[in-house]
Design a protein around this motif. Sequence first.
Motif, PDB file in Angstrom:
ATOM      1  N   ALA A 321       0.818  -1.218   0.000  1.00 50.10           N
ATOM      2  CA  ALA A 321       0.000   0.000   0.000  1.00 50.10           C
ATOM      3  C   ALA A 321       0.849   1.265   0.000  1.00 50.10           C
ATOM      4  O   ALA A 321       0.312   2.365  -0.178  1.00 50.10           O
ATOM      5  N   ARG A 324       0.247   3.401  -3.189  1.00 52.38           N
ATOM      6  CA  ARG A 324      -1.095   3.855  -3.582  1.00 52.38           C
ATOM      7  C   ARG A 324      -1.071   5.287  -4.107  1.00 52.38           C
ATOM      8  O   ARG A 324      -0.324   6.142  -3.624  1.00 52.38           O
ATOM      9  N   ALA A 329      -9.513   1.274  -4.386  1.00 56.50           N
ATOM     10  CA  ALA A 329      -8.662   0.281  -5.043  1.00 56.50           C
ATOM     11  C   ALA A 329      -9.478  -0.859  -5.627  1.00 56.50           C
ATOM     12  O   ALA A 329     -10.613  -1.130  -5.227  1.00 56.50           O
ATOM     13  N   LEU A 348      -5.553  -2.369   3.611  1.00 58.08           N
ATOM     14  CA  LEU A 348      -5.934  -1.193   2.832  1.00 58.08           C
ATOM     15  C   LEU A 348      -7.014  -0.366   3.519  1.00 58.08           C
ATOM     16  O   LEU A 348      -7.931  -0.892   4.142  1.00 58.08           O
ATOM     17  N   ASP A 409      -6.697   2.596  -7.820  1.00 57.87           N
ATOM     18  CA  ASP A 409      -5.474   1.800  -7.895  1.00 57.87           C
ATOM     19  C   ASP A 409      -5.861   0.359  -8.179  1.00 57.87           C
ATOM     20  O   ASP A 409      -6.888  -0.131  -7.678  1.00 57.87           O
ATOM     21  N   GLN A 435      -1.207   3.764 -11.710  1.00 60.13           N
ATOM     22  CA  GLN A 435      -2.204   3.196 -10.805  1.00 60.13           C
ATOM     23  C   GLN A 435      -2.223   1.668 -10.831  1.00 60.13           C
ATOM     24  O   GLN A 435      -3.009   1.044 -10.112  1.00 60.13           O
TER      25      GLN A 435
END
Length: 445
Positions: A321, A324, A329, A348, A409, A435
């Motif tokens: 992460a 990011r 996501a 996350l 992402d 991304q």
Amino acid sequence: MTTVQSPPVPPTAIRPKVVARTGLYAVLAANAAVVTLFAVQAGFASNALVVIGRFAGLYAALLMAFQLLLVARLPWLDRRIGMDRLTNWHRWTGFGLLWTLVGHVVFITFGYARSSSMDPVSQLVDLAETVEGVFRAVVALGLILVIGGVSARWARRRLAYETWHFIHLYAYVAVVLAFTHQVAAGTTFTTSSAATTYWYTLWGVALGSVLLGRLGLPLWRNWRHQLRVEAVVPESDNVVSVYITGRDLDRLPARAGQFFLWRFLTKDRWWQANPFSLSAAPDGRTLRLTAKAAGDGSAGLRHLKPGTRVFAEGPYGAFTAMHRTRPEAVLVAGGVGVTPIRALLEELHGHAVVIYRVGSDRDAVLYDELRDLAHLKGAELHLVTGPPVPDRLAPGELLRLVPDIADRDVFLCGPPPMMNAVLGSLRALDVPRTQIHFERFSLAG
């Protein structure tokens, strides 16, 4: 299980990968400038071929030191760039090094042959017999030619990893031989104390990085954490989870999405190291890996006994992460590639959509955990089943499952064919490359 939630990344934040990559380029460019300066200060030979050959040799020495840095597995670089990309850079730098060294030998040999009126082969033999360090350089070049040959794609496909790795270790012998040749015959070593200090420092930093990242840090961490198998839990007929415990695991800098090289210290397994991702976010008390039986190494995990000592190298990887760029996501997993995806979902922060691609329902490893975790986190979970053809994750299907996918992402992990297909779909949907996050978990020598 308690985990640290990853905070949203500010839109203006500079990506860690960009920082690390720019830093590496800057270091290489700065050293190339210093090498050029010292070479110019040392003066030029009257023969242009010899001059070109000397410059090629100096740049080859610089590339060789840079090669060592790329495979040193230094945590700062690995967390920001990832072992797979560092490995790829190492490979292409290696081919550049190979041709630079060949150019060094060819230009030097033909240059001296022009001055002595000898043929190039006789001239090379004469240099090897009369100039200190040249014979060692010829041996080093021979080793690098062999290593370059077995590193070509057609050769790698035909060699076992253990065979390739054993041959690749001779690169360190080539490094030592090349360095002693440079000390003995290099113009900058004999004409400038500043240049001599520079080269000793450069090689010291490069070799020291390898010793620190590949030997010192793993030994220190394993002595400190005293890892042991706590439990072995079968997840299905051919999938097993291994729980690892130890001392002060809250001080082990591991994150969801990363992997270790695990070595279980039993009589029949102590010599074998296997890369397995964490299948749960580290909680400071235990580490968990989940593996599918795909060979002797992974199949043998089922027979481990609680209390077995573990030697682990890592954590490795940039599939975290930390990278990011968006507050929301998409996590795409294929088969046992769900292990780092499941760990990432646990860590996350923000809304997530999880797409799990398998052949059939019974192939969905850890699905119950994933479903419960998605419910707890408020995430969407889609189980996509069926044969590889037709492509179940084609652009239209991805867009149907995640209409705003271009604004999220995307974390992707699975078998190479599935990953390649999804990457193609993401390109077709104009998802920005910044991304898209994935790793192929390839290893360098």
